[in-house]
Write an enzyme that holds these catalytic residues in place. Structure first.
Site, PDB file in Angstrom:
ATOM      1  N   TRP A 117       0.829  -1.218   0.000  1.00 33.66           N
ATOM      2  CA  TRP A 117       0.000   0.000   0.000  1.00 33.66           C
ATOM      3  C   TRP A 117       0.857   1.259   0.000  1.00 33.66           C
ATOM      4  CZ3 TRP A 117      -4.398  -0.912  -1.912  1.00 33.66           C
ATOM      5  CH2 TRP A 117      -5.039  -2.126  -1.664  1.00 33.66           C
ATOM      6  N   ASP A 206      -1.331   6.346   6.734  1.00 35.02           N
ATOM      7  CA  ASP A 206      -2.466   5.570   6.234  1.00 35.02           C
ATOM      8  C   ASP A 206      -2.849   4.575   7.333  1.00 35.02           C
ATOM      9  OD1 ASP A 206      -4.179   3.776   5.049  1.00 35.02           O
ATOM     10  OD2 ASP A 206      -2.865   3.251   3.383  1.00 35.02           O
ATOM     11  N   LYS A 231     -12.886  -1.541   7.190  1.00 35.30           N
ATOM     12  CA  LYS A 231     -12.207  -2.619   7.917  1.00 35.30           C
ATOM     13  C   LYS A 231     -12.802  -2.706   9.327  1.00 35.30           C
ATOM     14  CE  LYS A 231      -8.847  -2.415   4.716  1.00 35.30           C
ATOM     15  NZ  LYS A 231      -8.317  -3.448   3.889  1.00 35.30           N
TER      16      LYS A 231
HETATM   17  N1  PMP Z   1      -4.323   1.367   2.402  1.00 39.26           N
HETATM   18  C1  PMP Z   1      -4.423   0.201   3.088  1.00 39.26           C
HETATM   19  C2  PMP Z   1      -3.519  -0.032   4.254  1.00 39.26           C
HETATM   20  C3  PMP Z   1      -5.371  -0.753   2.702  1.00 39.26           C
HETATM   21  O1  PMP Z   1      -5.470  -1.893   3.389  1.00 39.26           O
HETATM   22  C4  PMP Z   1      -6.212  -0.481   1.601  1.00 39.26           C
HETATM   23  C5  PMP Z   1      -7.307  -1.438   1.156  1.00 39.26           C
HETATM   24  N2  PMP Z   1      -7.221  -2.712   1.525  1.00 39.26           N
HETATM   25  C6  PMP Z   1      -6.033   0.711   0.908  1.00 39.26           C
HETATM   26  C7  PMP Z   1      -5.114   1.623   1.342  1.00 39.26           C
HETATM   27  C8  PMP Z   1      -6.878   1.031  -0.292  1.00 39.26           C
HETATM   28  O2  PMP Z   1      -8.095   1.430   0.177  1.00 39.26           O
HETATM   29  P1  PMP Z   1      -9.400   1.607  -0.737  1.00 39.26           P
HETATM   30  O3  PMP Z   1      -9.750   0.274  -1.284  1.00 39.26           O
HETATM   31  O4  PMP Z   1     -10.379   2.130   0.267  1.00 39.26           O
HETATM   32  O5  PMP Z   1      -9.062   2.611  -1.777  1.00 39.26           O
END
Ligand code: PMP
Length: 411
Positions: A117, A206, A231
């Site tokens: 991520w 994040d 989550k």
């Molecule tokens: N950052 C993290 C740590 C994630 O776990 C995720 C999604 N699993 C995201 C960003 C991306 O998020 P989204 O699908 O809400 O765009």
């Protein structure tokens, strides 16, 4: 009366389990919200009933996370991915206002790359341009095979720039060692003590995977914290932001000085000035997340969840460890760097993983298949997954180990 509605145990990584009591309460709100005679998905986001709900939602987050008055809580859409772009654009605008003459080479964005991520976030920053994106540290260098994100790099390897426009990390990838979190000196916590010594460091985190699973360490030292709701606290469609006041800047004034124009919907100032109601928000997602955080408060707030989540993770890792010693499981993350929220491991042997997943499903445990890019088994332990549910999985793992041992022992 509450029944289980034929539900299974959901260990999915997101969207993920929500508390049954909240889902039941939401059924009422879907039909008649706050006695208005209209369902939550039907009522105006400008109605006083919704505004009252939104204010309480904000208060519940502020009190439970202890968000200081220096920081605003904002609600938006676009998920974590939306914020990969928005943080860059807003903080580049801020930097332009502070240093109007800085060239793109001098405008440095520091990324701590500790997983897929943060890697994606850094790629988006590069794509948007207008700055120099620096990798502060890349965890793969310290991994077993030089390719995987399987550990947290040593503190000594974090070399931040002196005056960056932002410093970015992903909490669940970086500071999440379940044994140690919150201990500043531990190798598994973010090295706050190494940050540049200027008072308003533009530190971005994040928190998508771990928001509201326990208190946020050094929250006040962050410029921006963001998380998709899907989550721990609600359905997808809602993104929660905690933004320090100095990062809520006039993006149009910055554009006049040469910064990239920022779409209004991504501008933190637009969100802040409109009380997160510049356009129609994700009303239903806000409603359900609001019910979740209210319930969390009633259960004792984050100290309660921290305690339970720590117990859940520790006992699950103990079971993985046992399987590892028996040669049946293999963890995908090195000891000391394991996440509180997402445990990943492999089941060794031809067809063994499928057997493990199929067997779990037969016993009503779903969502255990690993991420498509990582494989293996992934167990997400978000707040709505109860300790009893984790115990049930562990009992299954123990039986699986015993069966694997007896197969091996057979002539
Ligand atoms: N950052 C993290 C740590 C994630 O776990 C995720 C999604 N699993 C995201 C960003 C991306 O998020 P989204 O699908 O809400 O765009």
């Amino acid at each position: 009366m509450s029944t289980d509605h034929g539900r299974v145990i959901n260990f999915g990584a997101g969207p993920s389990a929500l508390p049954l009591s909240v889902l039941e309460e939401a059924q009422t709100g879907l039909v008649n919200f706050a006695g208005t005679g209209m369902g939550i998905a039907e009522i105006s986001h400008r109605s006083k009933e919704f505004q009252t709900f939104l204010d309480e939602f904000e208060r519940d987050i502020r009190t439970q996370l202890d968000v200081p008055p220096t920081h605003r809580i904002l609600f938006t859409q676009g998920g974590g991915t939306g914020q990969f772009s928005a943080v860059v654009l807003n903080l580049l605008a801020r930097y332009r206002l502070l240093r109007p003459q800085a060239s793109a080479e001098e405008t440095v964005l520091d990324y701590v790359v500790t997983g897929s991520w943060s890697k994606k976030a850094a790629e988006e920053a590069r794509r948007l341009g207008g700055s120099t994106v620096r990798t502060v540290v890349d965890a793969r260098v310290y991994s077993k095979d030089g390719k995987a994100f399987d550990n947290i790099p040593p503190h000594a390897e974090f070399a931040f720039s002196a005056d960056p426009a932002l410093i970015y990390y992903c909490e669940n990838e970086t500071v999440d060692g379940v044994e140690f979190a919150h201990d500043a000196q531990s190798p598994a916590s973010f090295p706050f003590h190494l940050l540049p010594q200027n008072t308003l460091v533009p530190l971005v985190a994040d928190y998508s995977s771990s928001f509201m699973c326990r208190p946020i360490p050094r929250l006040a030292d962050h410029a921006v914290i963001y998380a998709g709701a899907q989550k721990n606290i609600g359905p997808a469609g809602l993104t929660v932001l905690i933004v320090r006041e100095d990062c809520i800047v006039d993006v149009d004034a910055a554009a006049k000085l040469g910064a990239a124009p920022v779409p209004l919907i991504l501008s933190y100032k637009t969100l802040a000035d409109s009380g997160s109601l510049y356009n129609t928000p994700s009303v239903l997602a806000i409603y359900m997340a609001g019910l979740v955080v209210k319930r969390m408060k009633e259960n004792g707030g984050l100290p309660y969840y921290e305690e339970v989540n720590r117990r859940k993770a520790k006992k699950l890792y103990a079971a993985v460890h046992e399987g590892e010693q028996k040669g049946v499981f293999r963890r995908k993350v090195q000891q000391g760097s394991e996440s509180w929220m997402n445990a990943v491991f492999e089941v060794l042997g031809e067809g063994a993983e499928k057997k493990f997943l199929d067997g779990a499903e037969k016993e009503g445990m779903k969502g255990l298949k690993g991420h498509r890019s990582v494989g293996g088994v992934r167990v997400s332990l978000y707040n709505a997954v109860t300790e009893q549910e984790v115990d049930k999985l562990i009992a299954y793992m123990t039986r699986f180990l015993a069966e694997s041992a007896s197969v091996e022992a057979a002539p």
